[in-house]
Design a protein around this motif. Structure first.
Motif, mmCIF file in Angstrom:
data_model
loop_
_atom_site.group_PDB
_atom_site.id
_atom_site.type_symbol
_atom_site.label_atom_id
_atom_site.label_comp_id
_atom_site.label_asym_id
_atom_site.label_seq_id
_atom_site.Cartn_x
_atom_site.Cartn_y
_atom_site.Cartn_z
ATOM 1 N N VAL A 192 12.110 12.643 -32.584
ATOM 2 C CA VAL A 192 11.443 12.177 -33.721
ATOM 3 C C VAL A 192 10.576 13.148 -34.561
ATOM 4 O O VAL A 192 9.719 13.971 -33.839
ATOM 5 N N THR A 193 10.944 13.314 -35.841
ATOM 6 C CA THR A 193 10.213 14.273 -36.652
ATOM 7 C C THR A 193 9.325 13.472 -37.633
ATOM 8 O O THR A 193 10.055 12.327 -38.292
ATOM 9 N N SER A 194 8.138 13.624 -37.585
ATOM 10 C CA SER A 194 7.309 12.774 -38.787
ATOM 11 C C SER A 194 6.207 13.645 -39.135
ATOM 12 O O SER A 194 5.939 14.643 -38.996
ATOM 13 N N ARG A 195 5.836 12.919 -40.402
ATOM 14 C CA ARG A 195 4.780 13.383 -41.550
ATOM 15 C C ARG A 195 3.807 12.368 -41.802
ATOM 16 O O ARG A 195 4.583 11.319 -42.255
ATOM 17 N N GLY A 196 2.665 12.354 -41.806
ATOM 18 C CA GLY A 196 1.900 11.306 -42.469
ATOM 19 C C GLY A 196 1.779 9.991 -41.620
ATOM 20 O O GLY A 196 1.321 9.192 -42.008
ATOM 21 N N LEU A 197 2.226 9.978 -40.361
ATOM 22 C CA LEU A 197 2.294 9.253 -39.420
ATOM 23 C C LEU A 197 1.686 9.541 -38.075
ATOM 24 O O LEU A 197 2.055 10.637 -37.609
ATOM 25 N N SER A 198 1.096 8.586 -37.439
ATOM 26 C CA SER A 198 0.537 8.892 -35.673
ATOM 27 C C SER A 198 1.662 8.238 -34.804
ATOM 28 O O SER A 198 1.916 6.708 -35.285
ATOM 29 N N ILE A 199 2.238 8.864 -34.287
ATOM 30 C CA ILE A 199 3.129 8.498 -33.145
ATOM 31 C C ILE A 199 2.391 7.810 -32.057
ATOM 32 O O ILE A 199 2.040 8.625 -31.119
ATOM 33 N N ASP A 200 2.587 6.640 -31.825
ATOM 34 C CA ASP A 200 1.760 6.106 -30.575
ATOM 35 C C ASP A 200 2.605 6.255 -29.438
ATOM 36 O O ASP A 200 1.849 6.456 -28.338
ATOM 37 N N ARG A 201 3.777 6.023 -29.380
ATOM 38 C CA ARG A 201 4.914 6.073 -28.302
ATOM 39 C C ARG A 201 6.251 6.276 -28.548
ATOM 40 O O ARG A 201 6.448 5.774 -29.788
ATOM 41 N N VAL A 202 6.957 6.946 -27.796
ATOM 42 C CA VAL A 202 8.452 6.939 -27.952
ATOM 43 C C VAL A 202 9.070 6.475 -26.685
ATOM 44 O O VAL A 202 8.932 7.446 -25.631
ATOM 45 N N ILE A 203 9.721 5.568 -26.475
ATOM 46 C CA ILE A 203 10.348 4.900 -25.262
ATOM 47 C C ILE A 203 11.859 5.099 -24.989
ATOM 48 O O ILE A 203 12.314 4.836 -26.089
ATOM 49 N N THR A 204 12.347 5.591 -24.036
ATOM 50 C CA THR A 204 13.674 5.861 -23.837
ATOM 51 C C THR A 204 14.026 4.218 -23.344
ATOM 52 O O THR A 204 13.501 3.823 -22.356
ATOM 53 N N LEU A 205 15.126 3.644 -23.874
ATOM 54 C CA LEU A 205 15.343 2.249 -23.631
ATOM 55 C C LEU A 205 16.552 2.254 -22.432
ATOM 56 O O LEU A 205 17.348 3.251 -22.387
ATOM 57 N N PRO A 206 16.809 1.409 -21.939
ATOM 58 C CA PRO A 206 17.780 1.296 -20.756
ATOM 59 C C PRO A 206 19.259 1.579 -21.376
ATOM 60 O O PRO A 206 19.752 1.326 -22.684
ATOM 61 N N GLN A 207 20.079 2.208 -20.410
ATOM 62 C CA GLN A 207 21.544 2.842 -21.228
ATOM 63 C C GLN A 207 22.417 1.571 -21.179
ATOM 64 O O GLN A 207 22.392 0.675 -20.606
ATOM 65 N N GLY A 208 23.237 1.573 -22.286
ATOM 66 C CA GLY A 208 24.318 0.618 -22.522
ATOM 67 C C GLY A 208 25.433 1.185 -22.301
ATOM 68 O O GLY A 208 25.930 2.005 -21.529
ATOM 69 N N SER A 209 26.322 0.961 -23.521
ATOM 70 C CA SER A 209 27.710 1.557 -23.648
ATOM 71 C C SER A 209 27.829 3.079 -23.951
ATOM 72 O O SER A 209 28.910 3.790 -23.989
ATOM 73 N N SER A 210 27.046 3.452 -24.430
ATOM 74 C CA SER A 210 26.922 4.947 -24.842
ATOM 75 C C SER A 210 26.390 5.966 -24.050
ATOM 76 O O SER A 210 25.693 5.521 -23.086
ATOM 77 N N ASP A 211 26.749 7.182 -24.312
ATOM 78 C CA ASP A 211 26.110 8.240 -23.230
ATOM 79 C C ASP A 211 24.922 8.603 -23.794
ATOM 80 O O ASP A 211 24.061 9.365 -22.955
ATOM 81 N N HIS A 212 24.302 8.136 -24.925
ATOM 82 C CA HIS A 212 22.892 8.311 -25.284
ATOM 83 C C HIS A 212 22.336 6.825 -25.085
ATOM 84 O O HIS A 212 22.632 5.989 -25.175
#
Length: 237
Positions: A192-212
């Motif tokens: 995540v790249t941000s400007r003018g925002l406060s990033i409260d949290r970044v959560i990795t969600l459970p894996q699905g069909s993608s490698d990401h």
């Protein structure tokens, strides 16, 4: 504001979008490696705001229609790697939208980004990131900005973060690794790249069909940043 970013791995995970929308209720959904022609116009209460049209592996952005109005869009082809020149998977590697936040009465710029693959050098990816941010600055001068996606930048992230800070941006990683396909390449790839925002949290969600793995960003506007309203904004124009 909640923004969900997901690399669909050549569209394989596209069938998961409705479930993700229903479970996490993002305000904006940013996609990478999508078959744009096969994407629906709506994902439940979210409307397709913009998509690339020259990519084999495309970018797309959905937004919650009762919370935002679409103001403008930009897509851009960035400096290409040898992988791009030979296989041509993606011409446009950044897609941005300028949205009017109805409740907040202000503009915000959100972008989906997909950097060159690991066969390229970090220096090329840094050039792509810089060019992408410059395009977003032209799209929404002075507005809060959030760019999410697959940065393909598994090592020397601290150096990248320092470079971003010198440009006035924050670089945020999620709470767990986001790429799981190859044992020796597992790690944080989706940033995540941000400007003018406060990033409260970044959560990795459970894996699905993608490698990401998808990431979910929760952000708030910083007081006094880009809060001015323009006469006539929010009237549906």
């Amino acid at each position: 504001m909640k923004v969900l970013s997901y690399n669909l791995r050549k569209h394989r995970a596209a069938g998961e979008l409705e479930e993700l929308e229903d479970r996490y209720e993002p305000d904006v959904l940013c996609l990478q490696e999508a078959d744009v022609a096969a994407l629906p116009e709506r994902v439940d209460e979210m409307r397709l705001g913009a998509a690339t049209d020259r990519n084999r592996l495309g970018l797309a952005i959905y937004y919650r229609e009762n919370a935002f109005r679409l103001k403008d869009t930009v897509s851009l082809g960035l400096k290409r790697s040898l992988h791009d020149l030979v296989l041509r998977p993606a011409h446009e590697r950044v897609l941005g939208v300028q949205l009017h936040d109805i409740d907040a009465g202000r503009e915000v710029t959100v972008a989906s980004f997909h950097a060159a693959p690991l066969t390229a050098l970090n220096s090329l990816r840094r050039t792509q990131i810089r060019s992408a941010l410059e395009a977003l600055e032209r799209l929404g001068p002075g507005t809060p900005t959030l760019m999410v996606g697959d940065y393909n930048y598994p090592v020397f992230k601290e150096n990248l973060g320092e470079r971003m800070r010198r440009r006035g941006y924050d670089l945020s990683l999620s709470d767990a690794r986001t790429y799981m396909r190859y044992r020796f390449f597992r790690g944080h790839y989706d940033f995540v790249t941000s400007r003018g925002l406060s990033i409260d949290r970044v959560i990795t969600l459970p894996q699905g069909s993608s490698d990401h793995l998808p990431i979910l960003v929760t952000a708030e506007y910083r007081r006094g940043h880009g809060s001015q309203e323009t006469a006539g904004e929010g009237d549906g124009t």
